[in-house]
Design an enzyme around this catalytic site. Structure first.
Site, PDB file in Angstrom:
ATOM      1  N   CYS A   1     -35.092  90.559 -28.470  1.00 50.68           N
ATOM      2  CA  CYS A   1     -35.706  89.667 -27.482  1.00 50.68           C
ATOM      3  C   CYS A   1     -37.203  89.875 -27.632  1.00 50.68           C
ATOM      4  O   CYS A   1     -37.731  90.901 -27.205  1.00 50.68           O
ATOM      5  CB  CYS A   1     -35.240  90.008 -26.065  1.00 50.68           C
ATOM      6  SG  CYS A   1     -36.142  89.081 -24.794  1.00 50.68           S
TER       7      CYS A   1
ATOM      8  N   CYS B   1     -39.251  89.499 -23.889  1.00 49.67           N
ATOM      9  CA  CYS B   1     -39.119  90.552 -22.861  1.00 49.67           C
ATOM     10  C   CYS B   1     -38.147  91.581 -23.426  1.00 49.67           C
ATOM     11  O   CYS B   1     -38.476  92.187 -24.442  1.00 49.67           O
ATOM     12  CB  CYS B   1     -38.755  90.009 -21.491  1.00 49.67           C
ATOM     13  SG  CYS B   1     -37.428  88.797 -21.396  1.00 49.67           S
ATOM     14  N   SER B   2     -37.004  91.763 -22.835  1.00 46.27           N
ATOM     15  CA  SER B   2     -36.041  92.715 -23.409  1.00 46.27           C
ATOM     16  C   SER B   2     -34.630  92.330 -23.023  1.00 46.27           C
ATOM     17  O   SER B   2     -33.826  93.178 -22.675  1.00 46.27           O
ATOM     18  CB  SER B   2     -36.332  94.138 -22.928  1.00 46.27           C
ATOM     19  OG  SER B   2     -37.624  94.523 -23.306  1.00 46.27           O
ATOM     20  N   CYS B   3     -34.308  91.026 -23.087  1.00 45.41           N
ATOM     21  CA  CYS B   3     -32.978  90.565 -22.685  1.00 45.41           C
ATOM     22  C   CYS B   3     -31.903  91.279 -23.504  1.00 45.41           C
ATOM     23  O   CYS B   3     -32.040  91.436 -24.724  1.00 45.41           O
ATOM     24  CB  CYS B   3     -32.865  89.066 -22.888  1.00 45.41           C
ATOM     25  SG  CYS B   3     -33.974  88.154 -21.801  1.00 45.41           S
TER      26      CYS B   3
END
Lengths: 215, 217
Positions: free
Chosen positions: A115, A118-120
């Site tokens: 991702c 962000c950090s999905c």
């Protein structure tokens, strides 16, 4: 949204940063006590979430999905068609991820998930993401130099293997279905699940070792 | 916004730290921060996209250096200030010093399973038929606006091929502004060699992109 509002949020961040205690542990404690005083938080609910993510929810949930897909061709077909629908009804994975999609590694194809914005990550079936998944080095390089990134994880991907990198820009959550290793014929789902690693379901590992398989 | 968060393809960040111990949390405060964020009451309008946009506005130096869950909590602190629920002084002291009220009530421990199970779905009924099909050639827009978007800068203005038509999903650029609007969502494949020519890349990069990010190509 207007520029005025942007500036305000950025300024609020800077103001918070300069007024809050420097240690994260102290900042967390202050937030917890304020949220309790505001009636927005029950500390026992915090305990319950931490317990759930330390003991129940983690890569073993994803590993059970993978093991079932290896063992049940009909389930695997449904899983690849629509992961979210297929896992409904599985004990603890059934309520896991509203928009799960599963992508299959084959002898000719390897998949890698990132991702960049962000950090999905599919928390509810893999637990909280590893730090490296959230850091700039992985997020910047996975799309541009994925073979270099894989090498750092010890994966030498042959030039004849096609590589697909999935940037999680929407609410779809991707889980890699790794290849079933040779020498696992006749294993039950529990034993199969025991060899499936977290990284293999993100795509930073390709070949699974059967040595860890609990008989 | 063209912020520091938009990291795809940026250079200079070095190697990936692959030696990290595989644990859910690396410290007690991390676990606590994670639990607080999952357990706390949220005010109406604090959508996931608004949360993401709030994080994108963290000072760039902080964004790159502050621990991840520390940033999560600071985002909720900023949202509380923005929604008039708490002052900066209250957040710094950890004590309520004003009559500013939060969105209650606090959720009890039994809410964990139900909250997980009922994770808010982002798919919506179809409004207009999708303009593209699997196999369609598309080109991403080259826009940059100051708000939240899920069209990363590295992919803007490039040609790709639709691989999957995913359904109709909440559009993040509007959702971050408190407006719910849904659009067809596609998974689009791009040749890395087109994105970064001359680097010898042979892989595909696939992104989930909303219809208004795309033009026919």
């Amino acid at each position: 949204m207007s520029d005025h509002e942007h500036k305000n949020t950025g300024d609020v961040h800077r103001e918070l940063h300069s007024h809050l205690p420097p240690e994260p542990a102290l900042r967390v404690r202050a937030m917890e006590s304020l949220l309790i005083e505001k009636g927005m938080l029950d500390p026992e609910t915090v305990d319950a979430w931490v317990e759930a993510y330390c003991e129940k929810i983690g890569p073993k949930c994803g590993a059970r999905i993978v093991a079932k897909a290896w063992s049940d061709a009909d389930f695997k077909a449904r899983l690849l068609e629509n992961g979210a629908e297929a896992v409904k009804g599985l004990d603890d994975a059934g309520w896991a991820v509203a928009h799960l999609r599963v992508i299959e590694n084959t002898p000719a194809i390897h998949n890698l998930v990132v991702c960049t914005l962000c950090s999905c990550y599919p928390h509810a079936i893999l637990g909280p993401p590893p730090n490296w998944y959230k850091m700039a080095a992985y997020r910047s390089r996975a799309v541009r130099d994925p073979r270099g990134v894989l090498k750092e994880f010890g994966v030498e991907l042959g030039g004849d293997i096609g590589l697909r990198v999935w940037d999680s820009t929407s609410e779809l959550r991707y889980l890699v279905l790794p290849g079933r290793p040779e020498g696992t014929g006749g294993w039950d789902e529990e034993r199969l699940a025991s060899i499936v690693t977290r990284n293999s379901m993100i795509g930073t590992q390709r070949d699974l070792s059967i040595d860890a398989g609990q008989a | 916004m063209d912020g520091i968060h938009d990291l795809g393809g940026r250079q200079g960040f070095g190697k990936v730290d692959t030696g990290e111990k595989e644990v859910a949390f690396h410290s007690d405060w991390e676990a606590r921060a994670y639990g607080i964020v999952r357990a706390m009451s949220k005010a109406p309008g604090w959508s996931l996209d608004k949360f993401r946009f709030t994080r994108e506005q963290i000072d760039p130096a902080d964004y790159l250096t502050r621990p991840y869950y520390d940033q999560w909590l600071q985002c909720y602190a900023a949202l509380m200030v923005g929604s008039g629920i708490a002052s900066v002084a209250e957040i710094a002291s950890g004590h309520s010093q004003s009559g500013l009220a939060g969105p209650g009530p606090a959720r009890g421990p039994d809410s964990v399973f139900e909250t997980q199970k009922s994770a808010a779905p982002f798919e919506r009924p179809q409004i207009t038929p999708p303009a593209f099909n699997a196999g369609s050639s598309v080109q991403t827009k080259s826009f940059a606006h100051g708000g939240h978007t899920r069209l990363p800068s590295y992919i803007r203005g490039h040609k790709g091929e639709v691989r999957h038509v995913r359904g109709t999903f909440v559009f993040p650029d509007d959702s971050a502004r408190g407006i719910e609007h849904a659009e067809p969502l596609y998974t689009v494949a791009f040749n890395a060699d087109d994105l970064w020519p001359g680097e010898g890349a042979s892989h595909l990069v696939l992104l989930d992109l909303w219809e208004s990010y795309l033009d026919p190509a």
